[in-house]
Design a protein around this motif. Structure first.
Motif, mmCIF file in Angstrom:
data_model
loop_
_atom_site.group_PDB
_atom_site.id
_atom_site.type_symbol
_atom_site.label_atom_id
_atom_site.label_comp_id
_atom_site.label_asym_id
_atom_site.label_seq_id
_atom_site.Cartn_x
_atom_site.Cartn_y
_atom_site.Cartn_z
ATOM 1 N N VAL A 116 58.006 28.780 122.320
ATOM 2 C CA VAL A 116 59.187 29.459 122.852
ATOM 3 C C VAL A 116 59.477 30.676 121.998
ATOM 4 C CG1 VAL A 116 61.642 29.243 123.372
ATOM 5 C CG2 VAL A 116 60.153 27.251 123.602
ATOM 6 N N GLY A 117 59.699 31.798 122.656
ATOM 7 C CA GLY A 117 60.248 32.973 121.989
ATOM 8 C C GLY A 117 61.706 33.062 122.390
ATOM 9 N N ARG A 135 78.847 27.350 114.571
ATOM 10 C CA ARG A 135 78.326 27.310 115.953
ATOM 11 C C ARG A 135 76.898 27.812 115.918
ATOM 12 N NH1 ARG A 135 77.056 30.602 120.127
ATOM 13 N NH2 ARG A 135 77.647 32.414 118.887
ATOM 14 N N THR A 136 76.019 27.117 116.634
ATOM 15 C CA THR A 136 74.645 27.585 116.793
ATOM 16 C C THR A 136 74.320 27.629 118.273
ATOM 17 O OG1 THR A 136 73.625 25.383 116.703
ATOM 18 C CG2 THR A 136 73.929 26.539 114.595
ATOM 19 N N SER A 137 73.543 28.614 118.650
ATOM 20 C CA SER A 137 73.118 28.738 120.037
ATOM 21 C C SER A 137 71.708 29.315 120.047
ATOM 22 C CB SER A 137 74.072 29.668 120.798
ATOM 23 O OG SER A 137 73.595 29.887 122.111
ATOM 24 N N VAL A 138 70.812 28.649 120.743
ATOM 25 C CA VAL A 138 69.457 29.168 120.903
ATOM 26 C C VAL A 138 69.234 29.442 122.382
ATOM 27 C CG1 VAL A 138 68.423 26.861 121.001
ATOM 28 C CG2 VAL A 138 67.010 28.832 120.385
ATOM 29 N N ARG A 139 68.727 30.644 122.641
ATOM 30 C CA ARG A 139 68.506 31.087 124.021
ATOM 31 C C ARG A 139 67.039 31.459 124.199
ATOM 32 N NH1 ARG A 139 68.999 36.380 125.447
ATOM 33 N NH2 ARG A 139 70.246 36.722 123.583
ATOM 34 N N PRO A 140 66.284 30.649 124.957
ATOM 35 C CA PRO A 140 64.883 30.987 125.203
ATOM 36 C C PRO A 140 64.761 32.276 126.011
ATOM 37 C CG PRO A 140 65.358 28.717 125.812
ATOM 38 C CD PRO A 140 66.671 29.393 125.574
ATOM 39 N N ILE A 141 63.801 33.113 125.637
ATOM 40 C CA ILE A 141 63.487 34.332 126.389
ATOM 41 C C ILE A 141 62.203 34.128 127.194
ATOM 42 C CG2 ILE A 141 62.962 36.810 126.197
ATOM 43 C CD1 ILE A 141 65.811 36.074 125.324
#
Length: 155
Positions: A116-117, A135-141
């Motif tokens: 995943v990038g 707060r953490t947030s990961v958003r796949p591109i």
């Protein structure tokens, strides 16, 4: 507004956190080194708060035989009105290796890698023990390979 010392401390926090994930060092109260007690975590696995967010972070790693997360281009912004809060974002290349048992369940001949990038966005809070993620947030591109089988609620 953050100082250069703050920026350095935040960058080290990010690096240490991902080293902990890559090396699966989850002994004792490992999460207190990285998260506030009320942390909120947002990911494709869902949203969780507090201890549930910590469990979600750990489980997201333990679902794989091996992970390696590499991060670059860390940008840190301090809150001009509050010297004890900041935000940060960075690009991440997240490589996951499926367990052999998972590959057997999903079908023969599948690529064992799921890559995943994505972009991480975090809020940080200065505590008595230093900077911590609130707060953490990961958003796949983009994604390549066989994705994990997420729970129905997270799809």
């Amino acid at each position: 507004m953050t100082t250069q010392l703050d920026d350095s401390a935040i960058t080290v926090l990010i690096g240490r956190f991902f080293r902990t994930l890559n090396e699966r060092r989850f002994e004792g109260d490992w999460a207190k080194e990285y998260f506030t007690d009320d942390v909120k975590a947002e990911s494709p696995h869902g949203t969780a708060v507090g201890a549930d967010a910590v469990r979600q972070s750990q489980q997201a790693v333990e679902d794989w035989a091996v992970v390696q997360y590499m991060n670059t281009d860390i940008l840190i912004e301090g809150d001009e009105a509050d010297a004890d809060t900041a935000t940060a974002s960075w690009n991440s290349l997240m490589t996951h290796v499926h367990h052999q048992s998972t590959l057997g369940q999903l079908g023969e001949g599948l690529d064992p890698l799921f890559t995943v990038g994505g972009v991480w966005d975090v809020d940080l809070r200065r505590t008595a023990d230093g900077w911590r993620f609130s707060r953490t947030s990961v958003r796949p591109i983009w994604m390549s390979g066989t994705a994990p089988q997420l729970p129905a609620a997270a799809e």
